[in-house]
Scaffold this motif. Sequence first.
Motif: not given
Length: 443
Positions: A360-370
């Motif tokens: 879940x943290x990896x998914x969040x970081x991908x959205x956070x970068x955008x």
Amino acid sequence: MYLSERICEQKTFFFKDTRYSTSGIDLGPGLFFADGKRKVDYILCYKYKKRRSSKPRLSISSNGNLPIILPIRLEAEAESGEAGGAAGDAEDSKLTEEEKALMREEFEAGLLEAGLQIERDKEKLNGISFIRLHIPWSILSREAELQKIKVAVKKKCELRKRTGIAGMWDTVISQLNRPFQPDVPDNDIHKDSQSHVAEIISRTTCTRTCQTTGISSLLARGVYISAFPLHDGPFTRRGRKDQRNERQLLHEEWANYGVMFKYQPVDLIRKYFGEQIGLYFAWLGVYTQLLIPPSVLGIIVFLYGILTVDTNVPSQETCDDNLNITMCPLCDAVCDYWRLSSVCSLARASYLFDNGATVLFAIFMSLWAACFLEHWKRRQMCLKHSWDLTSLEHEEDELRPEYEEALQEKKAKLKAQAKKKVSLHVNVQISVQFLILKANFVC
């Protein structure tokens, strides 16, 4: 003693008395001309040595309206192809004190012609001499028009406040952000006089003594040893809080560990250090602020790993000595068999950072970068609009003065070698023709 230390010692000459502006802000000591009215906007310094010429050099103190006649030395270029031309071109890069003095005179005359006002200290033999520059209001207005600097119609524009739930939300957010706002007054964020002086001295040319444009080339050739604006005074406050200058504001409200939790005064940073530094710290502030959600979520993921490490089946099997799991050797000849329970601590530590919540943290970081990229684009456009940078085109990087000087020296050497080859070829042709004529005459 190093040259920079001597410059710092000579700089103390300016700090004689403390003066205040009309608004009561402490402008610092030594920031004015000898008349105590005109503010020093820029400083040029050079190392003075006694010239060989018999004519003494006069001290210039002008308001920009008096013409100055310069004794420009005309240098005749040698047309002959002798070998001495190569040595002469090689020595052109090493300027004598007379040549430096003539170049300074022409450059300062160009500054006077551009409208700047100059005040020079009395030159001391083998010492550092300073030249004060001041830009009057009429020239400042002209430069603002040339650079198309827009002045706001109103000092401060207030948007219409929203009503209803949106208005209540804005009120709550503003109340929460109030303790994090820097205690900086609303000042004019447009360019100051020092920026305009820097623009003028960067485009002033020396065409009669040398083919040079700008102060950077003169610094590279050793005509001047330094060019800098003065600070607004000391960074430590000695008066009331409303008498702080911009340097004191930055020291107390930005470059201080006690205010690290506050927002940065980006407008004041841009005004004091320029647009590039201002944009860099604006990006750094946005990046640091948006790193708060990932850091909080990362701590939660780490705590989840600590709480669930005892229930993790792979970790339990690895650390269970009763299972007696024997592993194959890690190498062929020297290594022996080893037990899986010997890496129990490594398995438990890896689970703390690599558990089910890390997906879940990896998914969040991908959205956070955008989201971070889009938020910075919005913030950047807001700053460009408020700083009037939207109409500026991307400027190409100029050549470094040191590289430009080395390039000119290389061109001079190549030109001297070409002249030498041409002269040698001409001499050979003349000798051959002379031998042919002599042979025909003998025959």
